[in-house]
Design an enzyme around this catalytic site. Sequence first.
Site, mmCIF file in Angstrom:
data_model
loop_
_atom_site.group_PDB
_atom_site.id
_atom_site.type_symbol
_atom_site.label_atom_id
_atom_site.label_comp_id
_atom_site.label_asym_id
_atom_site.label_seq_id
_atom_site.Cartn_x
_atom_site.Cartn_y
_atom_site.Cartn_z
ATOM 1 N N SER A 107 -16.856 -6.543 11.074
ATOM 2 C CA SER A 107 -17.192 -8.391 11.185
ATOM 3 C C SER A 107 -18.810 -7.895 11.955
ATOM 4 C CB SER A 107 -16.625 -8.867 13.071
ATOM 5 O OG SER A 107 -16.727 -10.197 12.425
ATOM 6 N N ASP A 157 -8.099 -13.452 5.070
ATOM 7 C CA ASP A 157 -9.230 -14.084 6.788
ATOM 8 C C ASP A 157 -9.913 -14.939 5.529
ATOM 9 O OD1 ASP A 157 -11.474 -13.774 8.021
ATOM 10 O OD2 ASP A 157 -12.221 -11.487 6.965
ATOM 11 N N HIS A 188 -8.334 -11.690 9.769
ATOM 12 C CA HIS A 188 -9.919 -11.244 10.133
ATOM 13 C C HIS A 188 -9.507 -9.968 11.428
ATOM 14 C CE1 HIS A 188 -14.511 -11.389 10.076
ATOM 15 N NE2 HIS A 188 -14.017 -11.210 10.855
HETATM 16 C C1 MLT Z 1 -20.780 -12.841 11.456
HETATM 17 O O1 MLT Z 1 -21.688 -13.358 12.172
HETATM 18 O O2 MLT Z 1 -21.313 -11.264 11.664
HETATM 19 C C2 MLT Z 1 -19.651 -13.148 10.674
HETATM 20 O O3 MLT Z 1 -19.582 -14.707 10.660
HETATM 21 C C3 MLT Z 1 -18.335 -12.314 11.735
HETATM 22 C C4 MLT Z 1 -18.806 -12.044 13.087
HETATM 23 O O4 MLT Z 1 -17.933 -13.824 13.629
HETATM 24 O O5 MLT Z 1 -19.287 -11.722 13.416
#
Ligand code: MLT
Length: 211
Positions: A107, A157, A188
């Site tokens: 992520s 996701d 996710h």
């Molecule tokens: C991010 O902010 O990098 C993406 O939205 C994934 C997350 O939730 O960290």
Amino acid sequence: MTDNLAGFTYRFEKGSAAGSPPILLLHGTGGDENDLIDLGRVVAPGSALLSPRGQVLEHGMPRFFRRLAEGVFDEADLKQRTDALADFVIAARKRYALEAPIALGFSNGANIAAAMLMQRPDILSGAVLLRAMVPYGGPPAASIPGTSVLIASGAQDPIMPASNPAQLAAQLRERGAAVDHRIVPAGHGLTQADVNLAAAFVKNIAVKAPA
Ligand code: MLT
């Protein structure tokens, strides 16, 4: 053991198998340097594990760079944090005599790994990007021929449309990377399918790495 280097709090676990590539573990939002250690051990048994904590706090949750909203990134901050993380990797390679690592990011951690592949192309020897998104609207030109990248996206996701990781795969391929983009039946969160894909990918790179 937790330590500090180049402005990062991190954990380092020594490798036990000569020739196994070191793994740079990059956690998701709200994780820390401990989060992905077990995943790293399963995905890359015998590899050294280098696991920094993101320097940004969002409502108390560590991240690797700032965002303006979910999926909307502060690209100026991302640029600066990507350089800082790359410099941390260089410092850690000197401290522990490591070869260039393979990133294993989830992520938010996968997103900064994707940024690093394009912004600092000499830092990573490969990358496993779990639930990654396009980090830059207009990514920097880079040449990364021979760099192997696995992208594992979730078919359901909720935080990104399927076109987003497909665009990231295209950006990396345009820069010469060998990209394997897999879509797993998941949201996710990670599943066993991700672990299996990541382990197979790292094993294949390990075989190719010079001893
Ligand atoms: C991010 O902010 O990098 C993406 O939205 C994934 C997350 O939730 O960290």
